[in-house]
Design a protein around this motif. Structure first.
Motif, PDB file in Angstrom:
ATOM      1  N   LEU A   4      34.821  29.858   9.693  1.00  0.00           N
ATOM      2  CA  LEU A   4      34.851  28.926   8.609  1.00  0.00           C
ATOM      3  C   LEU A   4      33.239  28.928   8.176  1.00  0.00           C
ATOM      4  O   LEU A   4      32.906  28.527   7.066  1.00  0.00           O
ATOM      5  CB  LEU A   4      35.249  27.453   9.314  1.00  0.00           C
ATOM      6  N   LEU A   5      32.363  29.122   9.167  1.00  0.00           N
ATOM      7  CA  LEU A   5      31.005  29.078   8.946  1.00  0.00           C
ATOM      8  C   LEU A   5      30.672  30.206   8.017  1.00  0.00           C
ATOM      9  O   LEU A   5      29.991  30.034   6.933  1.00  0.00           O
ATOM     10  CB  LEU A   5      30.074  29.063   9.989  1.00  0.00           C
ATOM     11  N   ILE A   6      31.347  31.514   8.298  1.00  0.00           N
ATOM     12  CA  ILE A   6      31.089  32.678   7.461  1.00  0.00           C
ATOM     13  C   ILE A   6      31.603  32.281   5.890  1.00  0.00           C
ATOM     14  O   ILE A   6      31.184  32.626   5.015  1.00  0.00           O
ATOM     15  CB  ILE A   6      31.785  33.766   8.158  1.00  0.00           C
ATOM     16  N   ALA A   7      32.667  31.878   6.028  1.00  0.00           N
ATOM     17  CA  ALA A   7      33.609  31.403   4.686  1.00  0.00           C
ATOM     18  C   ALA A   7      32.496  30.549   4.020  1.00  0.00           C
ATOM     19  O   ALA A   7      32.338  30.502   2.633  1.00  0.00           O
ATOM     20  CB  ALA A   7      34.719  30.853   4.882  1.00  0.00           C
ATOM     21  N   LEU A   8      31.967  29.838   4.690  1.00  0.00           N
ATOM     22  CA  LEU A   8      31.123  28.683   3.884  1.00  0.00           C
ATOM     23  C   LEU A   8      29.915  29.349   3.221  1.00  0.00           C
ATOM     24  O   LEU A   8      29.316  29.193   2.111  1.00  0.00           O
ATOM     25  CB  LEU A   8      30.874  27.554   4.807  1.00  0.00           C
ATOM     26  N   LEU A   9      29.089  30.045   3.987  1.00  0.00           N
ATOM     27  CA  LEU A   9      28.060  31.114   3.787  1.00  0.00           C
ATOM     28  C   LEU A   9      28.392  31.941   2.590  1.00  0.00           C
ATOM     29  O   LEU A   9      27.662  31.862   1.515  1.00  0.00           O
ATOM     30  CB  LEU A   9      27.428  31.854   5.030  1.00  0.00           C
ATOM     31  N   LEU A  10      29.535  32.408   2.573  1.00  0.00           N
ATOM     32  CA  LEU A  10      30.019  33.441   1.625  1.00  0.00           C
ATOM     33  C   LEU A  10      30.097  32.650   0.172  1.00  0.00           C
ATOM     34  O   LEU A  10      29.824  33.116  -1.015  1.00  0.00           O
ATOM     35  CB  LEU A  10      30.964  33.934   1.923  1.00  0.00           C
ATOM     36  N   GLY A  11      30.718  31.447   0.335  1.00  0.00           N
ATOM     37  CA  GLY A  11      30.946  30.721  -0.753  1.00  0.00           C
ATOM     38  C   GLY A  11      29.483  30.003  -1.482  1.00  0.00           C
ATOM     39  O   GLY A  11      29.648  30.199  -2.696  1.00  0.00           O
ATOM     40  N   VAL A  12      28.658  29.784  -0.737  1.00  0.00           N
ATOM     41  CA  VAL A  12      27.350  29.308  -1.162  1.00  0.00           C
ATOM     42  C   VAL A  12      26.716  30.278  -1.758  1.00  0.00           C
ATOM     43  O   VAL A  12      26.080  30.495  -3.124  1.00  0.00           O
ATOM     44  CB  VAL A  12      26.408  29.011  -0.032  1.00  0.00           C
ATOM     45  N   ILE A  13      26.934  31.722  -1.364  1.00  0.00           N
ATOM     46  CA  ILE A  13      26.180  33.063  -1.856  1.00  0.00           C
ATOM     47  C   ILE A  13      26.769  33.119  -2.986  1.00  0.00           C
ATOM     48  O   ILE A  13      26.136  33.611  -4.262  1.00  0.00           O
ATOM     49  CB  ILE A  13      26.283  34.165  -0.958  1.00  0.00           C
ATOM     50  N   GLU A  14      28.119  32.934  -3.032  1.00  0.00           N
ATOM     51  CA  GLU A  14      28.764  33.292  -4.629  1.00  0.00           C
ATOM     52  C   GLU A  14      28.376  32.359  -5.600  1.00  0.00           C
ATOM     53  O   GLU A  14      28.100  32.461  -6.776  1.00  0.00           O
ATOM     54  CB  GLU A  14      30.261  33.020  -4.470  1.00  0.00           C
ATOM     55  N   GLY A  15      28.297  30.879  -5.156  1.00  0.00           N
ATOM     56  CA  GLY A  15      27.828  29.797  -6.029  1.00  0.00           C
ATOM     57  C   GLY A  15      26.392  30.094  -6.477  1.00  0.00           C
ATOM     58  O   GLY A  15      26.062  29.993  -7.672  1.00  0.00           O
ATOM     59  N   LEU A  16      25.703  30.659  -5.869  1.00  0.00           N
ATOM     60  CA  LEU A  16      24.323  31.066  -6.142  1.00  0.00           C
ATOM     61  C   LEU A  16      24.037  32.108  -7.112  1.00  0.00           C
ATOM     62  O   LEU A  16      23.135  32.100  -8.198  1.00  0.00           O
ATOM     63  CB  LEU A  16      23.220  31.222  -4.662  1.00  0.00           C
ATOM     64  N   THR A  17      24.526  33.022  -6.862  1.00  0.00           N
ATOM     65  CA  THR A  17      24.775  34.334  -7.656  1.00  0.00           C
ATOM     66  C   THR A  17      25.666  34.837  -8.825  1.00  0.00           C
ATOM     67  O   THR A  17      25.371  35.643  -9.703  1.00  0.00           O
ATOM     68  CB  THR A  17      24.810  35.594  -6.603  1.00  0.00           C
ATOM     69  N   GLU A  18      26.845  33.927  -8.892  1.00  0.00           N
ATOM     70  CA  GLU A  18      27.577  34.183 -10.018  1.00  0.00           C
ATOM     71  C   GLU A  18      27.175  33.906 -11.299  1.00  0.00           C
ATOM     72  O   GLU A  18      27.419  35.016 -12.288  1.00  0.00           O
ATOM     73  CB  GLU A  18      28.856  33.245  -9.989  1.00  0.00           C
ATOM     74  N   PHE A  19      26.321  33.114 -11.525  1.00  0.00           N
ATOM     75  CA  PHE A  19      25.695  32.711 -13.041  1.00  0.00           C
ATOM     76  C   PHE A  19      24.262  33.302 -13.092  1.00  0.00           C
ATOM     77  O   PHE A  19      23.832  33.506 -14.477  1.00  0.00           O
ATOM     78  CB  PHE A  19      25.789  31.202 -13.234  1.00  0.00           C
ATOM     79  N   LEU A  20      23.535  33.433 -11.934  1.00  0.00           N
ATOM     80  CA  LEU A  20      22.124  33.917 -12.202  1.00  0.00           C
ATOM     81  C   LEU A  20      22.560  35.628 -12.396  1.00  0.00           C
ATOM     82  O   LEU A  20      23.598  36.040 -12.145  1.00  0.00           O
ATOM     83  CB  LEU A  20      21.262  33.851 -11.048  1.00  0.00           C
ATOM     84  N   PRO A  21      21.767  36.159 -13.257  1.00  0.00           N
ATOM     85  CA  PRO A  21      22.070  37.602 -13.889  1.00  0.00           C
ATOM     86  C   PRO A  21      21.535  38.854 -12.761  1.00  0.00           C
ATOM     87  O   PRO A  21      20.986  39.637 -12.965  1.00  0.00           O
ATOM     88  CB  PRO A  21      21.422  37.741 -15.144  1.00  0.00           C
ATOM     89  N   ILE A  22      22.227  38.517 -11.606  1.00  0.00           N
ATOM     90  CA  ILE A  22      21.745  39.495 -10.403  1.00  0.00           C
ATOM     91  C   ILE A  22      22.961  39.744  -9.617  1.00  0.00           C
ATOM     92  O   ILE A  22      22.726  40.448  -8.491  1.00  0.00           O
ATOM     93  CB  ILE A  22      20.810  38.403  -9.342  1.00  0.00           C
ATOM     94  N   SER A  23      24.114  39.667  -9.937  1.00  0.00           N
ATOM     95  CA  SER A  23      25.396  40.318  -9.546  1.00  0.00           C
ATOM     96  C   SER A  23      25.743  39.620  -8.115  1.00  0.00           C
ATOM     97  O   SER A  23      25.477  39.736  -7.087  1.00  0.00           O
ATOM     98  CB  SER A  23      25.295  41.701  -9.050  1.00  0.00           C
ATOM     99  N   SER A  24      26.809  38.668  -8.433  1.00  0.00           N
ATOM    100  CA  SER A  24      27.424  37.973  -7.130  1.00  0.00           C
ATOM    101  C   SER A  24      28.167  39.112  -6.481  1.00  0.00           C
ATOM    102  O   SER A  24      28.124  39.014  -5.051  1.00  0.00           O
ATOM    103  CB  SER A  24      28.432  37.129  -7.762  1.00  0.00           C
ATOM    104  N   THR A  25      28.799  40.332  -6.971  1.00  0.00           N
ATOM    105  CA  THR A  25      29.551  41.154  -6.128  1.00  0.00           C
ATOM    106  C   THR A  25      28.613  42.045  -5.426  1.00  0.00           C
ATOM    107  O   THR A  25      28.829  42.249  -4.062  1.00  0.00           O
ATOM    108  CB  THR A  25      30.182  42.193  -7.064  1.00  0.00           C
TER     109      THR A  25
END
Length: 262
Positions: A4-25
């Motif tokens: 669950l901690l891994i999932a939380l971290l990945l969710g935060v990374i997705e939220g941080l990078t989805e809209f900044l033009p730096i590639s969430s993928t």
């Protein structure tokens, strides 16, 4: 590390990078290099969590468009959003069904980060001395739709970066107008991609069991983080260019090529 901690971290990374033009993928790939890989369903659905943030940030704009269906300006904008989404769907779906995409390994992502960063700097420089406008043209809708397909085929491109810079270049748009259009067209695009991924999963009896608790945690984390990022970014680009993000992409891409195995 706890799942669950891994999932939380990945969710935060997705939220941080989805809209900044730096590639969430690209960033999810890097994170999952150490934390362990996740399914395509996981990666797509948490993107929907980030897109939910757009709905919340632009709720007044969306309400005005929905309630202003008798106003020519609102109808025109909605039709252009619809055209961009339709192009993405009509071109992107066959591409996905044919399985035409680059492998999500380090080298293609790193190269896409570097090339994208260089192109961003070039477009910013090209448009710097030109007058900008806030009106979305039909050509903008077409190019944004195609840009989203390009981002889907080349991991590391960044959907938001491709859409924003396609809009800026095609219509000489000011950054806020380009970003708003790119973010709004992402709503039907990513929700449709998420629904398609869920249907694919449910239709495949051999699909591995999904960690739904972890997926829910990541989805919520992506939505909350994405909300803060979108609000901050829309304010930032009123006064600044995208150049810092371009340089970040170039440095990150070079670092990946130098220090991580392909």
């Amino acid at each position: 590390m706890n799942d669950l901690l891994i999932a939380l971290l990945l969710g935060v990374i997705e939220g941080l990078t989805e809209f900044l033009p730096i590639s969430s993928t690209g960033h999810l790939l890097i994170a999952q290099h150490w934390l362990g890989p996740k399914s395509d369903l996981f990666n797509i659905v948490i993107q929907c969590g980030a897109i939910l943030a757009v709905v919340l940030v632009f709720r007044e704009r969306l309400a005005a468009l929905a309630l202003g269906w008798r106003q020519t300006e609102s109808v025109d904008y909605l039709l252009k959003l619809g055209l961009a989404f339709a192009i993405t769907a009509l071109v992107g779906l066959p591409v996905r069904l044919l399985g035409w995409e680059l492998p999500e390994t380090v080298a293609p992502v790193a190269i896409a980060l570097i090339v994208g960063g260089v192109l961003m700097l070039g477009i910013e420089r090209f448009l710097a001395a030109r007058p900008t406008r806030a009106t979305i043209g039909w050509n903008v809708a077409v190019w944004v739709g195609l840009a989203q397909v390009l981002a889907g085929v080349f991991p590391g491109t960044s959907r938001s970066a491709a859409a924003i810079f396609a809009a800026m270049l095609a219509g000489a748009l000011a950054r806020p107008a380009a970003a708003e259009f790119a973010f709004l067209v992402g709503i039907p695009t990513m929700f449709a991609a998420g629904a398609f991924a869920v249907l694919e999963y449910l239709a495949d009896p051999a699909a591995p069991r999904e960690d739904w608790d972890g997926l829910a945690v990541a989805f919520v984390a992506a939505a909350i983080t994405g909300f803060a990022v979108v609000r901050w970014l829309m304010d930032w680009i009123k006064r600044h260019s995208f150049a810092p993000f371009a340089w970040y992409r170039i440095v990150l891409g070079a670092g990946l090529l130098l220090f991580l195995p392909y």
